[in-house]
Design a protein around this motif. Sequence first.
Motif, PDB file in Angstrom:
ATOM      1  N   SER A  74       0.845  -1.192   0.000  1.00 25.75           N
ATOM      2  CA  SER A  74       0.000   0.000   0.000  1.00 25.75           C
ATOM      3  C   SER A  74       0.880   1.241   0.000  1.00 25.75           C
ATOM      4  O   SER A  74       2.101   1.165   0.166  1.00 25.75           O
ATOM      5  CB  SER A  74      -0.917   0.006   1.229  1.00 25.75           C
ATOM      6  N   ALA A  75       0.245   2.392  -0.179  1.00 26.66           N
ATOM      7  CA  ALA A  75       0.943   3.674  -0.141  1.00 26.66           C
ATOM      8  C   ALA A  75      -0.036   4.729   0.351  1.00 26.66           C
ATOM      9  O   ALA A  75      -1.252   4.613   0.120  1.00 26.66           O
ATOM     10  CB  ALA A  75       1.481   4.044  -1.521  1.00 26.66           C
ATOM     11  N   PRO A  76       0.453   5.768   1.012  1.00 23.97           N
ATOM     12  CA  PRO A  76      -0.434   6.833   1.489  1.00 23.97           C
ATOM     13  C   PRO A  76      -1.157   7.519   0.326  1.00 23.97           C
ATOM     14  O   PRO A  76      -0.583   7.703  -0.752  1.00 23.97           O
ATOM     15  CB  PRO A  76       0.523   7.805   2.189  1.00 23.97           C
ATOM     16  N   ASP A  77      -2.400   7.890   0.561  1.00 20.53           N
ATOM     17  CA  ASP A  77      -3.188   8.547  -0.496  1.00 20.53           C
ATOM     18  C   ASP A  77      -2.490   9.799  -1.012  1.00 20.53           C
ATOM     19  O   ASP A  77      -2.505  10.069  -2.220  1.00 20.53           O
ATOM     20  CB  ASP A  77      -4.580   8.914   0.041  1.00 20.53           C
ATOM     21  N   GLU A  78      -1.890  10.550  -0.118  1.00 22.01           N
ATOM     22  CA  GLU A  78      -1.220  11.790  -0.529  1.00 22.01           C
ATOM     23  C   GLU A  78      -0.047  11.497  -1.455  1.00 22.01           C
ATOM     24  O   GLU A  78       0.207  12.228  -2.416  1.00 22.01           O
ATOM     25  CB  GLU A  78      -0.748  12.562   0.698  1.00 22.01           C
ATOM     26  N   ALA A  79       0.651  10.385  -1.181  1.00 20.77           N
ATOM     27  CA  ALA A  79       1.785  10.010  -2.028  1.00 20.77           C
ATOM     28  C   ALA A  79       1.328   9.633  -3.422  1.00 20.77           C
ATOM     29  O   ALA A  79       2.024   9.899  -4.416  1.00 20.77           O
ATOM     30  CB  ALA A  79       2.540   8.851  -1.394  1.00 20.77           C
ATOM     31  N   LEU A  80       0.167   9.006  -3.523  1.00 24.91           N
ATOM     32  CA  LEU A  80      -0.312   8.494  -4.806  1.00 24.91           C
ATOM     33  C   LEU A  80      -0.704   9.600  -5.779  1.00 24.91           C
ATOM     34  O   LEU A  80      -1.028   9.321  -6.933  1.00 24.91           O
ATOM     35  CB  LEU A  80      -1.488   7.542  -4.582  1.00 24.91           C
ATOM     36  N   LYS A  81      -0.621  10.841  -5.357  1.00 29.09           N
ATOM     37  CA  LYS A  81      -0.801  11.963  -6.273  1.00 29.09           C
ATOM     38  C   LYS A  81       0.441  12.149  -7.154  1.00 29.09           C
ATOM     39  O   LYS A  81       0.400  12.902  -8.131  1.00 29.09           O
ATOM     40  CB  LYS A  81      -1.064  13.254  -5.492  1.00 29.09           C
ATOM     41  N   PHE A  82       1.514  11.446  -6.795  1.00 25.97           N
ATOM     42  CA  PHE A  82       2.783  11.571  -7.514  1.00 25.97           C
ATOM     43  C   PHE A  82       3.102  10.252  -8.217  1.00 25.97           C
ATOM     44  O   PHE A  82       2.741   9.180  -7.744  1.00 25.97           O
ATOM     45  CB  PHE A  82       3.908  11.951  -6.550  1.00 25.97           C
ATOM     46  N   PHE A  84       4.782   6.939  -9.582  1.00 27.98           N
ATOM     47  CA  PHE A  84       5.653   5.860  -9.094  1.00 27.98           C
ATOM     48  C   PHE A  84       5.728   5.769  -7.578  1.00 27.98           C
ATOM     49  O   PHE A  84       6.600   5.088  -7.042  1.00 27.98           O
ATOM     50  CB  PHE A  84       7.069   5.994  -9.686  1.00 27.98           C
ATOM     51  N   ALA A  85       4.797   6.407  -6.890  1.00 29.55           N
ATOM     52  CA  ALA A  85       4.822   6.374  -5.428  1.00 29.55           C
ATOM     53  C   ALA A  85       4.648   4.960  -4.895  1.00 29.55           C
ATOM     54  O   ALA A  85       5.298   4.563  -3.918  1.00 29.55           O
ATOM     55  CB  ALA A  85       3.738   7.286  -4.862  1.00 29.55           C
ATOM     56  N   GLY A  86       3.768   4.183  -5.536  1.00 30.24           N
ATOM     57  CA  GLY A  86       3.522   2.827  -5.051  1.00 30.24           C
ATOM     58  C   GLY A  86       4.771   1.991  -5.017  1.00 30.24           C
ATOM     59  O   GLY A  86       4.989   1.182  -4.098  1.00 30.24           O
ATOM     60  N   LYS A  87       5.619   2.176  -6.022  1.00 29.51           N
ATOM     61  CA  LYS A  87       6.879   1.427  -6.097  1.00 29.51           C
ATOM     62  C   LYS A  87       7.785   1.750  -4.920  1.00 29.51           C
ATOM     63  O   LYS A  87       8.434   0.849  -4.354  1.00 29.51           O
ATOM     64  CB  LYS A  87       7.584   1.748  -7.418  1.00 29.51           C
ATOM     65  N   VAL A  88       7.854   3.003  -4.550  1.00 30.63           N
ATOM     66  CA  VAL A  88       8.740   3.420  -3.463  1.00 30.63           C
ATOM     67  C   VAL A  88       8.348   2.724  -2.162  1.00 30.63           C
ATOM     68  O   VAL A  88       9.195   2.140  -1.469  1.00 30.63           O
ATOM     69  CB  VAL A  88       8.699   4.950  -3.288  1.00 30.63           C
ATOM     70  N   PHE A 202      11.044  10.246   0.575  1.00 30.44           N
ATOM     71  CA  PHE A 202      10.008  10.606  -0.399  1.00 30.44           C
ATOM     72  C   PHE A 202       8.873  11.341   0.293  1.00 30.44           C
ATOM     73  O   PHE A 202       8.362  12.350  -0.209  1.00 30.44           O
ATOM     74  CB  PHE A 202       9.510   9.344  -1.101  1.00 30.44           C
ATOM     75  N   GLU A 203       8.491  10.867   1.478  1.00 29.54           N
ATOM     76  CA  GLU A 203       7.412  11.534   2.222  1.00 29.54           C
ATOM     77  C   GLU A 203       7.801  12.966   2.590  1.00 29.54           C
ATOM     78  O   GLU A 203       6.980  13.884   2.540  1.00 29.54           O
ATOM     79  CB  GLU A 203       7.060  10.740   3.475  1.00 29.54           C
ATOM     80  N   LYS A 204       9.066  13.168   2.953  1.00 25.58           N
ATOM     81  CA  LYS A 204       9.521  14.529   3.255  1.00 25.58           C
ATOM     82  C   LYS A 204       9.361  15.447   2.043  1.00 25.58           C
ATOM     83  O   LYS A 204       9.028  16.632   2.181  1.00 25.58           O
ATOM     84  CB  LYS A 204      10.987  14.509   3.683  1.00 25.58           C
ATOM     85  N   LEU A 205       9.576  14.882   0.850  1.00 16.93           N
ATOM     86  CA  LEU A 205       9.529  15.699  -0.365  1.00 16.93           C
ATOM     87  C   LEU A 205       8.092  15.990  -0.804  1.00 16.93           C
ATOM     88  O   LEU A 205       7.757  17.126  -1.122  1.00 16.93           O
ATOM     89  CB  LEU A 205      10.290  14.997  -1.495  1.00 16.93           C
ATOM     90  N   TYR A 206       7.234  14.952  -0.835  1.00 24.27           N
ATOM     91  CA  TYR A 206       5.890  15.197  -1.366  1.00 24.27           C
ATOM     92  C   TYR A 206       4.978  15.928  -0.379  1.00 24.27           C
ATOM     93  O   TYR A 206       3.867  16.309  -0.730  1.00 24.27           O
ATOM     94  CB  TYR A 206       5.245  13.905  -1.885  1.00 24.27           C
ATOM     95  N   THR A 207       5.463  16.129   0.858  1.00 26.04           N
ATOM     96  CA  THR A 207       4.703  16.934   1.812  1.00 26.04           C
ATOM     97  C   THR A 207       5.299  18.331   1.981  1.00 26.04           C
ATOM     98  O   THR A 207       4.784  19.131   2.777  1.00 26.04           O
ATOM     99  CB  THR A 207       4.648  16.252   3.192  1.00 26.04           C
ATOM    100  N   LYS A 222       7.338  16.484 -11.195  1.00 23.80           N
ATOM    101  CA  LYS A 222       6.356  15.566 -10.602  1.00 23.80           C
ATOM    102  C   LYS A 222       6.663  14.119 -10.961  1.00 23.80           C
ATOM    103  O   LYS A 222       6.478  13.203 -10.149  1.00 23.80           O
ATOM    104  CB  LYS A 222       4.953  15.941 -11.068  1.00 23.80           C
ATOM    105  N   ILE A 223       7.135  13.886 -12.176  1.00 25.62           N
ATOM    106  CA  ILE A 223       7.455  12.521 -12.611  1.00 25.62           C
ATOM    107  C   ILE A 223       8.643  11.960 -11.845  1.00 25.62           C
ATOM    108  O   ILE A 223       8.640  10.785 -11.457  1.00 25.62           O
ATOM    109  CB  ILE A 223       7.753  12.505 -14.126  1.00 25.62           C
ATOM    110  N   PHE A 224       9.640  12.784 -11.600  1.00 25.84           N
ATOM    111  CA  PHE A 224      10.898  12.267 -11.077  1.00 25.84           C
ATOM    112  C   PHE A 224      11.166  12.556  -9.610  1.00 25.84           C
ATOM    113  O   PHE A 224      12.217  12.159  -9.092  1.00 25.84           O
ATOM    114  CB  PHE A 224      12.061  12.804 -11.919  1.00 25.84           C
ATOM    115  N   ILE A 225      10.229  13.196  -8.919  1.00 22.52           N
ATOM    116  CA  ILE A 225      10.515  13.522  -7.521  1.00 22.52           C
ATOM    117  C   ILE A 225      10.728  12.269  -6.682  1.00 22.52           C
ATOM    118  O   ILE A 225      11.528  12.260  -5.742  1.00 22.52           O
ATOM    119  CB  ILE A 225       9.408  14.425  -6.922  1.00 22.52           C
ATOM    120  N   HIS A 226      10.069  11.161  -7.039  1.00 19.16           N
ATOM    121  CA  HIS A 226      10.292   9.913  -6.294  1.00 19.16           C
ATOM    122  C   HIS A 226      11.743   9.460  -6.411  1.00 19.16           C
ATOM    123  O   HIS A 226      12.327   8.946  -5.470  1.00 19.16           O
ATOM    124  CB  HIS A 226       9.359   8.810  -6.815  1.00 19.16           C
ATOM    125  N   GLN A 227      12.327   9.684  -7.583  1.00 16.14           N
ATOM    126  CA  GLN A 227      13.692   9.240  -7.838  1.00 16.14           C
ATOM    127  C   GLN A 227      14.714  10.138  -7.156  1.00 16.14           C
ATOM    128  O   GLN A 227      15.779   9.676  -6.742  1.00 16.14           O
ATOM    129  CB  GLN A 227      13.933   9.181  -9.349  1.00 16.14           C
TER     130      GLN A 227
END
Length: 308
Positions: A74-82, A84-88, A202-207, A222-227
Amino acid sequence: MPQAPQKKPLVFASFAEDEEQLDHIYYLAESIREFGGKAKNAPIWLYLADYNNLDLEQTRERFKSLNVEVFSSSAPDEALKFYFAGKVFASGLCEKRAENEYDYLVWMDDDTIVLQEPTEFLLDPNISFAYRPVMHNRSGTLYGKPPNPFWARIYEVLDIKSESLFEMTTPADQQKVNAYFNAGLLVVRPQKGILQKWSEDFEKLYTDSTLVRMCQEDITNKIFIHQTALVGAALNTLSRSEMIELDEEYNYPLFFEQMFGANREFGSIEGIKTLRYDIYFRDPDPEWDKKIKGPEKQVEWLKERLGK
């Protein structure tokens, strides 16, 4: 005092959140079993997103013949706005499961194929992280140059020190960039917690409100922030001496120049141990199998599966 049980060498793992990725991972698992050499019987784990109506039990049955274990993630709903979040978040769960049992975890994107025994995945005991650079410089910072505002904020939020940065060269456009790891192939020592740290960073970045705004203004961010979060996870966890760059036999981007542009061709699989094909086979050149160079067995294998 009883000794701790000896760890097994390695486990392969990947993540799927839709049917296309499931198809890809089936081919990935087949390729490990066919071409993996001494690693052909290694465990394979598949993490399945719990938010996209994929059936866990059906997937387990589908992959049973390849001896692939399937887990939910699973992944947080807020993360899934970005992207490849699920992969992280799946990678962090996977690393936690592996840390007491395996020396190394090989985390691969679904569009990976193993073509020869990946001997370099069994790393020197002093190495905890093996990587490839990002394919091309769509969002990195040039080595020795000041970072753009996006990366400056990444470095600030994740507390990445300039002295920890080092140079790497992107394979597709040959640009020298600050350390920026391709998230599609990672070999990690699970006990180091790099992938769990990836989730945290990743959570620090997307929040972060500044970065959220930058991602809204520029889709590339937005595409690469996970990376980008992976940079902090690795550089703040390990010393440079604990990392090694895999050579171009790994994560080879087949026909990359046709999809995204490059200053070289990627049409030969001679000597290649793992390749990536991204979206190429959604609309391939009808003559692609005649243009690719490499061992006949591997080319035919690719044609039978990806050329459908």
